[in-house]
Write a protein that holds these residues in place. Structure first.
Motif, PDB file in Angstrom:
ATOM      1  N   THR A  45       0.811  -1.212   0.000  1.00 17.17           N
ATOM      2  CA  THR A  45       0.000   0.000   0.000  1.00 17.17           C
ATOM      3  C   THR A  45       0.848   1.267   0.000  1.00 17.17           C
ATOM      4  O   THR A  45       0.473   2.265  -0.611  1.00 17.17           O
ATOM      5  N   VAL A  46       1.998   1.252   0.642  1.00 14.52           N
ATOM      6  CA  VAL A  46       2.853   2.443   0.695  1.00 14.52           C
ATOM      7  C   VAL A  46       3.283   2.859  -0.708  1.00 14.52           C
ATOM      8  O   VAL A  46       3.109   4.005  -1.115  1.00 14.52           O
ATOM      9  N   LEU A  97      -6.602   0.920   7.831  1.00 18.53           N
ATOM     10  CA  LEU A  97      -6.046   1.071   6.490  1.00 18.53           C
ATOM     11  C   LEU A  97      -6.411   2.425   5.906  1.00 18.53           C
ATOM     12  O   LEU A  97      -5.579   3.081   5.277  1.00 18.53           O
ATOM     13  N   ARG A 134      -6.966   5.227   7.515  1.00 19.85           N
ATOM     14  CA  ARG A 134      -6.126   6.251   8.153  1.00 19.85           C
ATOM     15  C   ARG A 134      -4.722   6.249   7.550  1.00 19.85           C
ATOM     16  O   ARG A 134      -4.160   7.308   7.270  1.00 19.85           O
ATOM     17  N   LEU A 135      -4.172   5.076   7.333  1.00 23.47           N
ATOM     18  CA  LEU A 135      -2.854   4.966   6.720  1.00 23.47           C
ATOM     19  C   LEU A 135      -2.867   5.526   5.302  1.00 23.47           C
ATOM     20  O   LEU A 135      -2.008   6.336   4.931  1.00 23.47           O
ATOM     21  N   ASN A 188      -3.162   9.328   5.133  1.00 15.13           N
ATOM     22  CA  ASN A 188      -1.872   9.928   5.464  1.00 15.13           C
ATOM     23  C   ASN A 188      -0.896   9.798   4.303  1.00 15.13           C
ATOM     24  O   ASN A 188      -0.202  10.762   3.952  1.00 15.13           O
ATOM     25  N   LEU A 189      -0.823   8.626   3.702  1.00 20.75           N
ATOM     26  CA  LEU A 189       0.103   8.409   2.585  1.00 20.75           C
ATOM     27  C   LEU A 189      -0.279   9.238   1.365  1.00 20.75           C
ATOM     28  O   LEU A 189       0.589   9.607   0.564  1.00 20.75           O
TER      29      LEU A 189
END
Length: 148
Positions: free
Chosen positions: A80-81, A120, A122-123, A126-127
């Motif tokens: 995902t990153v 996920l 929230r991540l 942010n990303l």
């Protein structure tokens, strides 16, 4: 096209995403968030199709076809990153903020607020460079629409 996009997402040192690739990547992100709780519910699938149809002015058939391609991409896409980094680099902030709202729409589509989906999202927000406040406002707009 699919193979080229997958290569682009796996090897980010090449050229930037083309608009049609960004559209597919965004659709795959909707699929990824819906699958994150291991329950890819029909309500989520239908919501993804409606979001894609509205966002990209597609017929229901075209939206379902795009979702099908996105499902294949999501299954093969890198972590995902890296996935979201490519989207962040290719998509303007306003569109990314709209994507976060669409993600909340999918997460809340089945009426269950799952901690895996929340985490996920929230991540991903942010990303994508979307701050917590804008993400919370997006979630609230979705909840307000669903309660009407």
């Amino acid at each position: 096209m699919f193979a080229q996009l997958l290569k682009r997402l796996s090897h980010p040192d090449t050229e930037t995403l083309r608009p049609e690739d960004a559209r597919l990547a965004l659709a795959a992100l909707l699929v990824r968030i819906a699958r994150s709780d291991h329950d890819y519910a029909q309500a989520e699938i239908e919501r993804i199709d409606r979001i894609l149809a509205a966002r990209y002015d597609l017929t229901p058939f075209e939206a379902a076809k795009l979702r099908g391609e996105a499902e294949r991409l999501e299954a093969e896409a890198p972590d995902t990153v890296r996935f979201t980094r490519e989207i962040k680099d290719a998509v303007p902030y306003e569109d990314r903020a709209a994507v976060v709202e669409a993600l909340w729409d999918v997460v809340l589509a089945d009426g269950i607020r799952d901690h895996e989906e929340d985490g996920l999202l929230r991540l991903v927000a942010n990303l994508l460079g979307i701050n917590d406040r804008d993400s919370a406002l997006a979630r609230q707009r979705v909840m307000d629409r669903q309660s009407d």
